[in-house]
Scaffold this active site. Structure first.
Site, PDB file in Angstrom:
ATOM      1  CE  LYS A 122      12.805  43.015  22.702  1.00 51.64           C
ATOM      2  NZ  LYS A 122      13.627  41.902  23.206  1.00 51.64           N
TER       3      LYS A 122
HETATM    4  N1  GLU Z   1      11.996  38.669  23.100  1.00 52.33           N
HETATM    5  C1  GLU Z   1      12.961  37.634  23.241  1.00 52.33           C
HETATM    6  C2  GLU Z   1      14.331  38.223  23.541  1.00 52.33           C
HETATM    7  O1  GLU Z   1      14.441  39.289  24.089  1.00 52.33           O
HETATM    8  C3  GLU Z   1      12.949  36.664  22.072  1.00 52.33           C
HETATM    9  C4  GLU Z   1      13.232  37.266  20.724  1.00 52.33           C
HETATM   10  C5  GLU Z   1      13.030  36.299  19.561  1.00 52.33           C
HETATM   11  O2  GLU Z   1      12.673  35.164  19.792  1.00 52.33           O
HETATM   12  O3  GLU Z   1      13.235  36.752  18.434  1.00 52.33           O
HETATM   13  O4  GLU Z   1      15.354  37.619  23.334  1.00 52.33           O
END
Ligand code: GLU
Length: 416
Positions: free
Chosen positions: A108
């Protein structure tokens, strides 16, 4: 919205990790390997603001675990996106991608900023500088960012452009891009579609039809607004919605398309004429079949959980229920459908987008939605079966499957 103090987000998520590790009989070393982020980068992100000042923001990219594939996860622009929060979110990505069985690890990113107070130009400059400072950790086979709270397809287009200026044209370096720039059809609605797929499966399992379920959604950003729209189309009755500024409630059901039009115009759901106005906190306390927190973490906590009157809590947000509140809900017989299952639709369609980019392929939206629904249903069935077999909660089952899969592949790869 106040998030109560107490254990940090990362430690809270690890309460659930530890329970899974206990059930799997992992020893201390194995736990440590799976619990700790593999790599954390903190960067300063200086931005020339429109008024001529330089403001230096703090950004992160945290790669939690790469056992099952390249690191994958969104980038959050939010005042509360600090190291602890980004760590928690990165670890949730590891268990999420493993649970739904797509070939990624977990990561993240975040920048501590308030995008609501920034101009398009400032956000463009912030994004480019952030990418310049983390690009050495990225690669189509190493780490692939995506949108999260406060970022969107436009942000991903800037990221792709900034990365491509250094490395050459590289579509697959981020997902969640605009469709004109290699984005996948159906990516924008994917998380909401996945949330509703899980609600439908839960309603089917409980023997209630979709048409009889009332829904309250907290958060009206990408995930909340698409959940509202797709839930209404599927026959659920959306009775309450809120955003950061406040909420609206109407027991007979809200017309979601009119609410979307109002929110588009006014920038908030507040002031919608065809419903009563309520505070965010009051909305969580209204009776409903499905309560869908779809905003920040920690919104259902020890201090307000006794007021929750929902039959099922559907975690469209990441870690919206603290471990203490989770125990109380379970004791009260309120079913909690966990984040790593419920909101996996976004990263699943990110997987489709990444694959399409690598193979210069194009799937139409129907194909995307069919494949997404298939994976979400399969994951729901696995979680539900494990919960029943072992007499554990859906969250415990989801973590057991996610952590178990990463531990298993770590052994095969020779890590442990
Ligand atoms: N931000 C989204 C999540 O928390 C999507 C992450 C992504 O598509 O890599 O799952």
């Amino acid at each position: 919205m106040t998030v109560p103090s107490g254990a940090g987000a990362y430690e809270s998520v690890n309460v659930f990790f530890d329970r899974a590790a206990d059930r799997l009989g992992l020893d201390d070393g194995e736990r440590e390997l799976l619990r700790r982020p593999w790599r954390e980068l903190e960067v300063s992100v200086p931005v020339r603001m429109d008024d001529g000042r330089i403001q230096v923001f703090t950004g992160y990219r945290i790669q939690h675990n790469g056992v099952r594939g390249p690191y994958k996860g969104g980038v959050r622009y939010h005042p509360l996106a600090d190291r602890d929060e980004v760590r928690a979110l990165a670890s949730l990505m590891t268990w999420k991608t493993a649970l739904v069985d797509i070939p990624f690890g977990g990561a993240k990113g975040g920048v501590e900023c308030d995008p609501r107070l920034m101009s398009t130009g400032e956000l463009n400059r912030l994004t480019r500088r952030y990418v310049m400072n983390i690009e050495h950790l990225l690669d189509v086979n190493r780490d692939i960012p995506a949108p999260d709270m406060g970022t969107n397809a436009q942000t991903m287009a800037w990221m792709m452009d900034a990365y491509s200026q250094i490395h050459g044209y590289t579509l697959a370096i981020v997902t969640g891009k605009p469709v004109e720039l290699g984005g996948s059809a159906g990516r924008e609605s994917a998380t909401g579609r996945g949330v509703v797929t899980v609600m439908l499966a839960a309603a089917r399992e409980a023997g209630t039809g979709a048409g009889r379920g009332s829904v309250i959604i907290q958060g009206f950003g990408n995930v909340g607004s698409w959940t509202a729209r797709i839930a209404a189309d599927a026959g659920f009755k959306v009775v309450g919605v809120s955003d950061v500024d406040g909420g609206v409630y109407r027991p007979d059901g809200i017309d979601v398309e009119s609410l979307l039009a109002h929110s588009h115009e006014a920038g908030t759901v507040v002031g919608f004429p065809d419903a009563d106005s309520v505070s965010n906190e009051e909305l969580i306390e209204q009776p409903c079949d499905f309560l869908v927190p779809a905003a920040v973490g920690g919104v259902i906590h020890a201090g307000n959980v006794s007021n929750v009157r929902a039959g099922t809590v559907v975690e469209a947000a990441n870690h919206p229920v603290t471990p203490e509140a989770d125990d109380v809900l379970n004791d009260r017989g309120v079913r909690v459908l966990p984040d790593i299952l419920v909101n996996a639709g976004g990263v699943i369609v990110s997987y489709f987008e990444w694959s399409q980019n690598l193979y210069q392929a194009h799937w139409d939206e129907r194909r995307v939605n069919v494949e997404l629904t298939k994976i979400m249903r399969r994951a729901y069935e696995k979680v539900s079966a494990a919960a029943k077999d072992q007499g554990i909660t859906y969250r415990e089952a989801a973590f057991l499957l996610g952590v178990g899969s990463v531990a298993h592949v770590a052994r095969i790869r020779g890590f442990i």
